[in-house]
Structures are given as structure tokens and as C-alpha cells.
Enzyme design. Structure first.
Site, mmCIF file in Angstrom:
data_model
loop_
_atom_site.group_PDB
_atom_site.id
_atom_site.type_symbol
_atom_site.label_atom_id
_atom_site.label_comp_id
_atom_site.label_asym_id
_atom_site.label_seq_id
_atom_site.Cartn_x
_atom_site.Cartn_y
_atom_site.Cartn_z
ATOM 1 N N TYR A 1 31.657 35.349 57.018
ATOM 2 C CA TYR A 1 31.189 35.243 55.620
ATOM 3 C C TYR A 1 32.339 35.598 54.683
ATOM 4 O O TYR A 1 32.412 36.694 54.150
ATOM 5 C CB TYR A 1 29.933 36.100 55.414
ATOM 6 C CG TYR A 1 28.733 35.399 56.018
ATOM 7 C CD1 TYR A 1 27.924 34.572 55.244
ATOM 8 C CD2 TYR A 1 28.467 35.481 57.374
ATOM 9 C CE1 TYR A 1 26.870 33.865 55.805
ATOM 10 C CE2 TYR A 1 27.419 34.787 57.954
ATOM 11 C CZ TYR A 1 26.629 33.979 57.156
ATOM 12 O OH TYR A 1 25.595 33.272 57.718
ATOM 13 N N CYS B 1 21.869 33.723 48.867
ATOM 14 C CA CYS B 1 22.996 32.782 48.948
ATOM 15 C C CYS B 1 22.517 31.342 48.843
ATOM 16 O O CYS B 1 22.931 30.486 49.616
ATOM 17 C CB CYS B 1 23.815 33.025 50.199
ATOM 18 S SG CYS B 1 22.862 33.041 51.707
HETATM 19 C C1 LIG Z 1 23.947 35.753 55.236
HETATM 20 S S1 LIG Z 1 24.162 36.249 56.891
HETATM 21 C C2 LIG Z 1 24.717 37.889 56.730
HETATM 22 C C3 LIG Z 1 26.219 38.007 56.547
HETATM 23 C C4 LIG Z 1 26.796 39.411 56.616
HETATM 24 N N1 LIG Z 1 26.218 40.246 55.582
HETATM 25 C C5 LIG Z 1 28.308 39.417 56.519
HETATM 26 O O1 LIG Z 1 28.832 39.776 55.448
HETATM 27 O O2 LIG Z 1 28.970 39.047 57.495
HETATM 28 C C6 LIG Z 1 22.532 36.379 57.458
HETATM 29 C C7 LIG Z 1 22.344 37.006 58.839
HETATM 30 O O3 LIG Z 1 20.941 37.192 59.019
HETATM 31 C C8 LIG Z 1 20.656 37.110 60.413
HETATM 32 N N2 LIG Z 1 19.190 36.945 60.523
HETATM 33 C C9 LIG Z 1 18.421 35.849 60.290
HETATM 34 N N3 LIG Z 1 17.112 36.164 60.370
HETATM 35 C C10 LIG Z 1 17.040 37.488 60.667
HETATM 36 C C11 LIG Z 1 15.977 38.408 60.859
HETATM 37 N N4 LIG Z 1 14.708 38.021 60.742
HETATM 38 N N5 LIG Z 1 16.271 39.693 61.123
HETATM 39 C C12 LIG Z 1 17.564 40.090 61.226
HETATM 40 N N6 LIG Z 1 18.613 39.268 61.056
HETATM 41 C C13 LIG Z 1 18.354 37.991 60.773
HETATM 42 C C14 LIG Z 1 21.530 35.993 60.900
HETATM 43 O O4 LIG Z 1 21.760 36.148 62.282
HETATM 44 C C15 LIG Z 1 22.806 36.231 60.042
HETATM 45 O O5 LIG Z 1 23.709 37.021 60.770
#
Ligand SMILES: C[S@@+](CC[C@H](N)C(=O)[O-])C[C@H]1O[C@@H](n2cnc3c(N)ncnc32)[C@H](O)[C@@H]1O
Length: 381
Positions: free
Chosen positions: A195, A324
Site C-alpha cells: 500500500y 479507499c
Molecule cells: C486496505 S488493505 C490494508 C492496508 C494496510 N493498512 C497497509 O497499510 O498495508 C485492507 C486489508 O484488509 C484485509 N481484510 C479484508 N477483509 C477483512 C476482514 N473481514 N477482517 C480482517 N482483514 C480483512 C485484507 O486482507 C487487506 O490486507
């Protein structure tokens, strides 16, 4: 070259630097090709760009002049984009952000000595050889890996694709952002592996904590926010549903000699069930909101995350929550925070609204280029 003539009045948006022309805005066509010139109703030249035969977005501006669209054009654009990105505190950043860098349909990310590309339009796919030559000549990468595994390509009549286009890739790739190292899986990771758009927010958030802070990083992916906070001495727990991401987050902690904890779990369940109290909760959920229903579910997720977070934060604790997707505005996010605050009997202030870093430029003339919004709020009672 293909010439496109707009319906009367439709030239205004182009003159105001909006880069897309929709199919129903075109009056008539002359000639053939994927590179096209755009003219107003009276035949005055407006722009040069690409033509997509299948997509709803028929024309994309690449130049407001009569530049030839070839390898040299891409070299020039990449050099211009690099000018804007001179002081980035990382060897991983977005070199070209599509419309924002007058390269509509093309994303180029740099990961240390390597590069990933994403081709988002049919004509850009046709121009791929020129793009690749320009990347190799300007960025001199060890590898170029294509990450066009992006569903939107179907609207252009293209299949999803990923694969090595040039050089040798040793995956995962080691990058350095400020004083932290991260391993990035450019083949299978989300987005193009990391990210890159959160680099400034990670630094911002680390400024909110010290060695006495207890931090919960929801949706932590490979540990970006978590490790910035751990570096400041905070006690950190990162939660993500994705096992590969959690494994990489643990490796990244080790790589930096830091002791953050990571848990594979559903963040929505975790925040509801945790009995701990935190000084800072970071919530960076995934967001795709193409339909009205998807938008509603993201708004509901923001409310739910805030509703439970406000109850699990200590007095003067902070919630740093992100969205996002272009479809959700800052105002809508603040409204959800307000609802969550009243529903929990908490008084909050909105301390800061943070947007995208310089390598993901936001063009006010193209509102679709603003997708990332993060709000830092403080719980007062
Ligand atoms: C926008 S990214 C986060 C990026 C992170 N904050 C970074 O700066 O690298 C969203 C994340 O949410 C995770 N995700 C999706 N659904 C989820 C859930 N129900 N519970 C936990 N994690 C989840 C995905 O695997 C992904 O890693």
C-alpha cells in the site's frame, strides 16, 4: 489517425482538464486507430489521446497538444512524473498514476530496483511495447512485472493478466520506507504488492504514539502501520484475515528487530469481542463501491468499526479510519463517525483529514483521482 468530433457543448469539460470522453458524447468519427485526436463540434483541436472501441470511456486524454504517442512520449511523461516525486522518503513509490500523470490507463510502481506495471485500457495494451521500452530506458529496472490482474479490464474487452515482462525478479522484493524495511510480494500481494498510498499516513500515525501506547491495527496487511508504531516503542497488535499477509507481517517485524504481534482474524469480529482498551485504533478496511449496495455496505462498515472502536478506546484515544474508494466522500465518513459517536454516547473531535501522498496526485479537475481519505478522531469522554 482517428479523429473524434464531440457533440456541441461537450468540449467544455476537456478545456477544464477532465480527461475522459464517454461514448455518447461523440458526434462522429473519421478514420481509424487507437491513437486519436479530439475536436469540438466546429472542428477545433482539443487533445490527443487513446480510443477504446469497447469501453464506456471512449477517449482518454494523453496530451493537450499534438505530441506523437510513441516511446519518446512515454519517456517524457515518466521524466515529468519523476520531477514531482523527487523527495519521497522511500525507494518504493508510484511513478505514474494514470490520469493524474497524463498517462491515462497506465500505472507504474517502483519497488527498489524493480518495477510493476498495470495496463488498464485496450489502447494502452496495444501500446505496451512502447511503454515497456520507455520504462527500461528511463528507470533501468532489474525487472518489470505486469500486474494487470484488475477486473476493470473486462470493460475494455481485455483479460486479466500477470507475468514477468523483463529481467529477473527475486520475489519477495526488499524495499525501504523511511527507516523501516518491508518484504513485498509483487506477484501475489494486494494492489501491486504494497500500500504505497499509505506511506505518509503511516508516518502521521506513528507521531501519535510512544512507548506507553497500546495500538490496534485492524486490516494490517503486511504490517505497515503496525511497524511504524512498534518502532516508536508502542505495544502493537495487527489483525488481518489474510494468512499470507499475516505471515509476511511477522517476517517484516523480524526483519526490523521489532516485536509487534499479528493475528489472523476477522477484524469486524475482533473489534466487537476484544475486552482490551487502546490508545490508538487504526482501521483501513478494503473498499470497492461500484454499486449502490456496495457503497451502503462500506458506509455501514465505517459506522460499525467506529461504533466498537469508540467503546474500546481510552479517554483521549484516537481512531484513525480510512476509506479507499472514490465513491465515499469525507463528509459521508464524518457523518458515519457522528452517528457512531451519538450511538455510543461519546463526544469526539475530528482532528485531521489526510488524503493521498504526492506519488498518487489528486487532480481537482478529475474528482475520480481522489480515492483515499483517512480521518483522525479523538474520543473526549
Ligand atoms: C486496505 S488493505 C490494508 C492496508 C494496510 N493498512 C497497509 O497499510 O498495508 C485492507 C486489508 O484488509 C484485509 N481484510 C479484508 N477483509 C477483512 C476482514 N473481514 N477482517 C480482517 N482483514 C480483512 C485484507 O486482507 C487487506 O490486507
Amino acid at each position: 489517425m482517428l479523429k473524434l468530433f464531440l457533440k456541441k457543448g461537450k468540449e467544455k469539460k476537456v478545456k477544464h482538464f477532465y480527461p475522459w470522453i464517454f461514448r455518447d458524447e461523440i458526434q462522429r468519427k473519421e478514420g481509424k486507430g487507437i491513437v486519436a485526436e479530439l475536436y469540438d463540434f466546429e472542428g477545433n483541436f482539443l487533445a490527443r489521446g487513446t480510443y477504446s472501441p469497447k469501453s464506456r470511456i471512449a477517449f482518454r486524454v494523453l496530451s493537450y497538444g499534438k505530441e506523437e504517442i510513441n516511446k519518446d512520449f512515454f519517456i517524457k511523461r515518466i521524466k515529468e512524473a519523476l520531477e514531482l516525486r523527487k523527495n519521497i522518503p522511500s525507494n518504493a513509490y508510484r511513478v505514474a498514476f494514470s490520469e493524474s500523470d497524463l498517462l491515462s490507463g497506465l500505472i507504474i510502481d517502483k519497488y527498489a530496483e524493480g518495477v510493476t506495471v498495470q495496463i488498464r485500457s485496450y489502447p494502452m495494451e496495444e501500446l505496451k511495447d512502447e511503454v515497456l521500452k520507455a520504462i527500461v530506458e528511463t528507470l533501468k529496472p532489474d525487472f518489470v512485472y505486469e500486474r494487470s490482474d484488475f477486473k476493470g479490464r473486462r470493460d475494455e474487452g481485455l483479460k486479466e493478466f500477470k507475468g514477468l515482462l523483463y529481467g529477473n525478479l527475486r520475489n519477495p522484493v526488499l524495499i525501504k520506507e523511511r527507516d523501516l524495511k518491508f518484504l513485498v510480494d509483487v506477484k501475489r500481494g494486494l494492489k501491486t504488492g504494497f500500500y504505497l498510498d499509505q506511506k505518509d499516513n503511516r508516518a502521521y500515525v506513528s507521531g501519535l504514539v510512544d512507548e506507553n501506547s497500546k495500538v490496534l491495527d485492524l486490516f494490517c496487511y503486511t504490517g505497515g502501520f503496525s511497524l511504524y508504531c512498534a518502532k516508536k516503542g508502542a505495544k502493537v497488535l495487527g489483525v488481518d484475515i489474510n494468512e499470507d499477509a499475516i505471515n509476511l507481517a511477522r517476517e517484516n517485524a523480524k526483519l526490523n528487530g521489532l516485536s509487534a504481534e499479528f493475528l489472523q482474524a476477522n477484524a469486524f469480529d475482533f473489534i466487537q469481542e476484544t475486552t482490551d482498551r487502546y490508545d490508538l485504533i487504526i482501521a483501513d478496511p478494503p473498499a470497492i463501491a461500484k454499486t449502490k449496495k456496495e457503497k451502503e455496505s462500506i458506509l455501514w462498515a465505517i459506522w460499525k468499526l467506529a461504533y466498537y472502536s469508540f467503546q474500546k478506546l481510552k479517554r483521549f484515544g484516537r481512531l484513525f479510519i480510512c476509506s479507499c474508494t472514490y465513491q465515499i466522500s469525507v463528509e459521508e465518513m464524518v457523518r458515519q463517525l457522528r452517528f457512531a459517536a451519538t450511538d455510543t454516547g461519546k463526544r469526539i473531535i475530528v482532528k485531521e483529514v489526510n488524503l493521498q501522498p504526492i506519488d498518487h496526485p489528486y487532480l481537482p479537475t478529475f474528482p475520480e483521482s481522489l480515492y483515499l481519505k483517512c480521518i483522525d478522531s479523538v474520543v473526549l469522554n
